[in-house]
Design a protein around this motif. Structure first.
Motif, PDB file in Angstrom:
ATOM      1  N   ASN A   1       0.830  -1.221   0.000  1.00 54.13           N
ATOM      2  CA  ASN A   1       0.000   0.000   0.000  1.00 54.13           C
ATOM      3  C   ASN A   1       0.859   1.263   0.000  1.00 54.13           C
ATOM      4  O   ASN A   1       0.497   2.268  -0.611  1.00 54.13           O
ATOM      5  CB  ASN A   1      -0.954  -0.006   1.197  1.00 54.13           C
ATOM      6  N   ILE A   2       1.993   1.216   0.672  1.00 50.79           N
ATOM      7  CA  ILE A   2       2.892   2.371   0.665  1.00 50.79           C
ATOM      8  C   ILE A   2       3.463   2.588  -0.733  1.00 50.79           C
ATOM      9  O   ILE A   2       3.574   3.719  -1.206  1.00 50.79           O
ATOM     10  CB  ILE A   2       3.990   2.210   1.737  1.00 50.79           C
TER      11      ILE A   2
ATOM     12  N   LEU B   1      12.978  -1.761   1.021  1.00 53.24           N
ATOM     13  CA  LEU B   1      11.967  -0.743   0.714  1.00 53.24           C
ATOM     14  C   LEU B   1      12.134   0.478   1.615  1.00 53.24           C
ATOM     15  O   LEU B   1      12.081   1.627   1.142  1.00 53.24           O
ATOM     16  CB  LEU B   1      10.562  -1.341   0.873  1.00 53.24           C
ATOM     17  N   ALA B   2      12.378   0.263   2.894  1.00 50.82           N
ATOM     18  CA  ALA B   2      12.589   1.376   3.826  1.00 50.82           C
ATOM     19  C   ALA B   2      13.817   2.192   3.423  1.00 50.82           C
ATOM     20  O   ALA B   2      13.795   3.429   3.435  1.00 50.82           O
ATOM     21  CB  ALA B   2      12.736   0.853   5.254  1.00 50.82           C
TER      22      ALA B   2
ATOM     23  N   ARG C   1      16.234   7.158   1.305  1.00 49.91           N
ATOM     24  CA  ARG C   1      17.245   7.796   0.463  1.00 49.91           C
ATOM     25  C   ARG C   1      16.648   8.646  -0.652  1.00 49.91           C
ATOM     26  O   ARG C   1      17.370   9.418  -1.281  1.00 49.91           O
ATOM     27  CB  ARG C   1      18.141   6.726  -0.162  1.00 49.91           C
ATOM     28  N   ASP C   2      15.371   8.531  -0.912  1.00 50.80           N
ATOM     29  CA  ASP C   2      14.750   9.294  -1.992  1.00 50.80           C
ATOM     30  C   ASP C   2      14.928  10.792  -1.736  1.00 50.80           C
ATOM     31  O   ASP C   2      14.761  11.259  -0.607  1.00 50.80           O
ATOM     32  CB  ASP C   2      13.254   8.949  -2.074  1.00 50.80           C
TER      33      ASP C   2
ATOM     34  N   PHE D   1       7.839  13.144   4.135  1.00 44.25           N
ATOM     35  CA  PHE D   1       6.795  12.129   3.972  1.00 44.25           C
ATOM     36  C   PHE D   1       7.431  10.760   3.715  1.00 44.25           C
ATOM     37  O   PHE D   1       7.069   9.763   4.349  1.00 44.25           O
ATOM     38  CB  PHE D   1       5.870  12.524   2.815  1.00 44.25           C
ATOM     39  N   ASN D   2       8.384  10.692   2.781  1.00 42.41           N
ATOM     40  CA  ASN D   2       9.051   9.426   2.459  1.00 42.41           C
ATOM     41  C   ASN D   2       9.746   8.839   3.682  1.00 42.41           C
ATOM     42  O   ASN D   2       9.715   7.631   3.908  1.00 42.41           O
ATOM     43  CB  ASN D   2      10.085   9.633   1.343  1.00 42.41           C
ATOM     44  N   ARG D   3      10.356   9.717   4.478  1.00 44.50           N
ATOM     45  CA  ARG D   3      11.073   9.214   5.648  1.00 44.50           C
ATOM     46  C   ARG D   3      10.111   8.714   6.723  1.00 44.50           C
ATOM     47  O   ARG D   3      10.415   7.751   7.426  1.00 44.50           O
ATOM     48  CB  ARG D   3      12.028  10.282   6.171  1.00 44.50           C
TER      49      ARG D   3
END
Length: 198
Positions: free
Chosen positions: A24-25, A86-87, A92-93, A179-181
Motif C-alpha cells: 500500500n505504501i 523498501l525502507a 534515500r529518496d 513524507f518518504n522518511r
C-alpha cells in the motif's frame, strides 16, 4: 452461507487489505509520483499476486508450509529483507517528484512479486483462508478468493488515489522527503517487529 458470513469475509478482507503495509505504501508513492491511472499496473499486479497466494494457500500451500518449517523461515527472512530494502529506498529518496528523469511506475509483474515478498500478505492469506475458506471445500476457497480480489483491488487502488490527491500538497522536495522518511520509518518498524517475532 448466510449474509453474516459474507459480511464477515468482506470485513476481514477489508481490514487486511486497507491497513498500511509495504504494498500500500508503494501504491501511495506511485500515485504521488505518476498519478492514479499510471498506478493501475501496480494495483492490478498486487491484487492478482495476492489472490494467487490466497488461492494457493487454500489449495494446499499452507499445509505444505506446516510440514516444512524451514520454508516458513526462508519466506520470513526474505520478507524482512524486502521491507528493509523498501525502507532504505524510501529514506534515500531525494523527494523531487519531477526531476527531469523518466521514471516508470512499478509494473504489473513488480506488484505481484511484491505481494509474494510481503510478510503481511502471507499472514493475511494463511489466516484468512484458515478462517473462511478451508471449512467449505473447494467452492468456498474460490468464493473467498473472488470476494477478496474485489476488496483487495479497491483497497490498493484507494491508496494509489490518495497518493495522486496528495501530489498537490507534497510537490515540494522537503515535504516529500519528510513524507518518504515517515513511510520508511513505518516500514522499518514492521521489519523490526517481524524480525524479532520470528
Amino acid at each position: 452461507m448466510s449474509l453474516a458470513h459474507y459480511l464477515s469475509m468482506g470485513s476481514f478482507a477489508l481490514a487486511a487489505s486497507i491497513s498500511p503495509g509495504p504494498v500500500n505504501i508503494v501504491a501511495l508513492t506511485t500515485g504521488l509520483r505518476h498519478g492514479f491511472r499510471a498506478s493501475m499496473g501496480h494495483v492490478t499486479g498486487a491484487t492478482v499476486g495476492f489472490t494467487a497466494l490466497l488461492l494457493l494457500s487454500g489449495l494446499g500451500l499452507a499445509e505444505l508450509l506446516l510440514q516444512w518449517p524451514g520454508a516458513t523461515r526462508i519466506i520470513g527472512a526474505a520478507g524482512v529483507a524486502f521491507l528493509v530494502y523498501l525502507a532504505w529506498k524510501l529514506w534515500r529518496d531525494d523527494g523531487r517528484i519531477s526531476d527531469g528523469k523518466v521514471r516508470r511506475p512499478p509494473s504489473l509483474l513488480s506488484g505481484a512479486a511484491q505481494q509474494w515478498l510481503n510478510p503481511k500478505a502471507w499472514i493475511a492469506a494463511i489466516a484468512g483462508m484458515g478462517a473462511f475458506g478451508m471449512d467449505g471445500g473447494t467452492a468456498r476457497i474460490w468464493l473467498f478468493s473472488a470476494l477478496y480480489f474485489v476488496v483487495c483491488y479497491a483497497s490498493i487502488a484507494a491508496w494509489a488515489y490518495a497518493g495522486a490527491r496528495l501530489r498537490h500538497y507534497l510537490d515540494d522536495a522537503g515535504r516529500m522527503r519528510a513524507f518518504n522518511r515517515a513511510m520508511a520509518a513505518l516500514v522499518a518498524l514492521s521489519a523490526l517487529y517481524l524480525a524479532f517475532e520470528s
